[in-house]
Design an enzyme around this catalytic site. Structure first.
Site, PDB file in Angstrom:
ATOM      1  N   ASN A  27       0.867  -1.174   0.000  1.00 12.14           N
ATOM      2  CA  ASN A  27       0.000   0.000   0.000  1.00 12.14           C
ATOM      3  C   ASN A  27       0.906   1.227   0.000  1.00 12.14           C
ATOM      4  OD1 ASN A  27      -1.818   2.042   0.472  1.00 12.14           O
ATOM      5  ND2 ASN A  27      -2.232   1.482   2.603  1.00 12.14           N
ATOM      6  N   LYS A  60       0.062   4.216  -0.247  1.00 12.36           N
ATOM      7  CA  LYS A  60      -0.600   5.395   0.337  1.00 12.36           C
ATOM      8  C   LYS A  60      -0.400   6.601  -0.584  1.00 12.36           C
ATOM      9  CE  LYS A  60       0.307   3.464   4.857  1.00 12.36           C
ATOM     10  NZ  LYS A  60       0.152   3.640   6.286  1.00 12.36           N
ATOM     11  N   HIS A  68      -9.569   1.201   4.910  1.00 13.33           N
ATOM     12  CA  HIS A  68      -8.286   1.373   5.605  1.00 13.33           C
ATOM     13  C   HIS A  68      -8.516   2.316   6.788  1.00 13.33           C
ATOM     14  CE1 HIS A  68      -4.151   2.488   6.474  1.00 13.33           C
ATOM     15  NE2 HIS A  68      -3.770   1.436   5.769  1.00 13.33           N
ATOM     16  N   GLU A  76      -6.863   4.660   7.923  1.00 18.22           N
ATOM     17  CA  GLU A  76      -6.590   6.077   7.655  1.00 18.22           C
ATOM     18  C   GLU A  76      -7.800   6.734   6.992  1.00 18.22           C
ATOM     19  OE1 GLU A  76      -2.855   5.547   5.620  1.00 18.22           O
ATOM     20  OE2 GLU A  76      -1.913   4.989   7.517  1.00 18.22           O
ATOM     21  N   GLU A 124      -5.512  -5.102  10.556  1.00 18.09           N
ATOM     22  CA  GLU A 124      -4.494  -4.080  10.770  1.00 18.09           C
ATOM     23  C   GLU A 124      -4.780  -3.330  12.069  1.00 18.09           C
ATOM     24  OE1 GLU A 124      -2.503  -2.880   6.856  1.00 18.09           O
ATOM     25  OE2 GLU A 124      -4.241  -1.588   7.110  1.00 18.09           O
ATOM     26  N   GLY A 146       2.433   2.007  10.749  1.00 20.65           N
ATOM     27  CA  GLY A 146       3.421   3.076  10.621  1.00 20.65           C
ATOM     28  C   GLY A 146       4.132   3.449  11.904  1.00 20.65           C
ATOM     29  N   SER A 189       3.353  -2.401  10.337  1.00 21.04           N
ATOM     30  CA  SER A 189       4.798  -2.425  10.607  1.00 21.04           C
ATOM     31  C   SER A 189       5.460  -3.756  10.251  1.00 21.04           C
ATOM     32  CB  SER A 189       5.075  -2.049  12.073  1.00 21.04           C
ATOM     33  OG  SER A 189       4.666  -0.719  12.315  1.00 21.04           O
TER      34      SER A 189
HETATM   35  C1  PEP Z   1      -0.804   0.080   5.942  1.00 24.66           C
HETATM   36  O1  PEP Z   1      -0.789   1.230   5.562  1.00 24.66           O
HETATM   37  O2  PEP Z   1      -1.733  -0.644   5.605  1.00 24.66           O
HETATM   38  C2  PEP Z   1       0.298  -0.412   6.757  1.00 24.66           C
HETATM   39  C3  PEP Z   1       0.218  -1.613   7.260  1.00 24.66           C
HETATM   40  O3  PEP Z   1       1.355   0.444   6.947  1.00 24.66           O
HETATM   41  P1  PEP Z   1       2.794   0.072   7.590  1.00 24.66           P
HETATM   42  O4  PEP Z   1       3.246  -1.222   6.977  1.00 24.66           O
HETATM   43  O5  PEP Z   1       3.667   1.229   7.209  1.00 24.66           O
HETATM   44  O6  PEP Z   1       2.604  -0.057   9.064  1.00 24.66           O
END
Ligand code: PEP
Length: 243
Positions: free
Chosen positions: A9, A11, A89, A91, A159, A165, A203
């Site tokens: 992803n 983003k 997601h 976010e 998630e 992040g 992460s």
């Molecule tokens: C994500 O944006 O779905 C995500 C898991 O980000 P990260 O791997 O940076 O934690």
């Protein structure tokens, strides 16, 4: 066993110059034994069309077309060359107030356009702290997955919001508990729930991927930061292939 999926992803990151990362990845993983998906910004979908990998969007509108300035429909993503789209997601849930009902409508729009929806669920740190993680997950699964979901058109991404992040990762026991719970919910609701892929996201890095992929019912990962560079994403793909 569902076929494993390594999903990136990007983003709101990536210009045309960054698409060369996919060419590097393709050189290293041209004969990958797992599915590889890159969810790029909408502006790059057409540019990425010739890549070996599946390309996805990161959001879609609930409607097929209409007076929704700035929005993108699932049909438009498909027309541009995408085969997947992320819905719900955290976010977008946080930044755009997307409710489970909206996520379900977006996922249904994805199905109608022939896209596979990667539907995201996950608890906040407060919710984990108060012991309500599984209740939160249940509510999100019940509310965000529309009727018509199958193992072909739906991937679930667990998630934890607090792991995205941040460099913080749940323990393997915590991941195992939630993934087993999601599997049971999918099996109870869908005839092919055993085959619906459940990704872990938050992460994931080359250094922790092998351990996470060893957890039962982890069928791959949704990776943000570590999917931007081929050198970071490649070890994650390799770990998934070996799992
Ligand atoms: C994500 O944006 O779905 C995500 C898991 O980000 P990260 O791997 O940076 O934690």
């Amino acid at each position: 066993m569902p076929r494993k999926l390594a999903a990136g992803n990007w983003k709101m990151n990536g210009l045309r110059a960054n698409v060369k990362e996919l060419a590097t990845l393709a050189q290293r993983h041209s004969d990958a034994s797992v599915d590889i998906l890159i969810c790029v910004p909408t502006t790059l979908i057409t540019t990425c069309q010739d890549t070996l990998f599946d390309i996805g969007g990161q959001d879609c509108h609930t409607a097929e077309s209409g007076a929704h300035t700035g929005d993108i429909s699932a049909q438009m993503l498909s027309d541009a060359g995408a085969t997947y789209v992320i819905t719900g997601h955290s976010e977008r849930r946080a930044d755009h107030g997307e409710t489970d009902q909206i996520v379900a409508a977006k996922s249904a729009a994805a199905y109608a356009a022939g896209l596979t929806a990667v539907i995201c669920v996950g608890e906040t740190l407060d919710e984990r702290g108060s012991g309500t993680t599984l209740d939160i997950i249940d509510g999100q699964l019940a509310g965000s997955i529309p009727g018509g979901a199958t193992s072909d058109n739906t991937v679930i991404a667990y998630e934890p919001v607090w792991a995205i992040g941040t460099g913080k990762v749940p323990t393997l026991e915590q991941i195992a508990e939630v993934h087993a719970h999601i599997r049971a919910q999918l099996q109870a609701r869908f005839s092919d729930g055993t085959d619906m892929r459940i990704l872990y996201g938050g992460s994931v890095k080359g250094s922790n991927a092998a351990d996470i992929f060893g957890v039962p019912h982890v069928d791959g990962a949704l990776v943000g930061g570590a999917s931007l560079k081929a050198d970071d994403f490649s070890p994650i793909i390799s770990a998934l292939e070996k799992s």
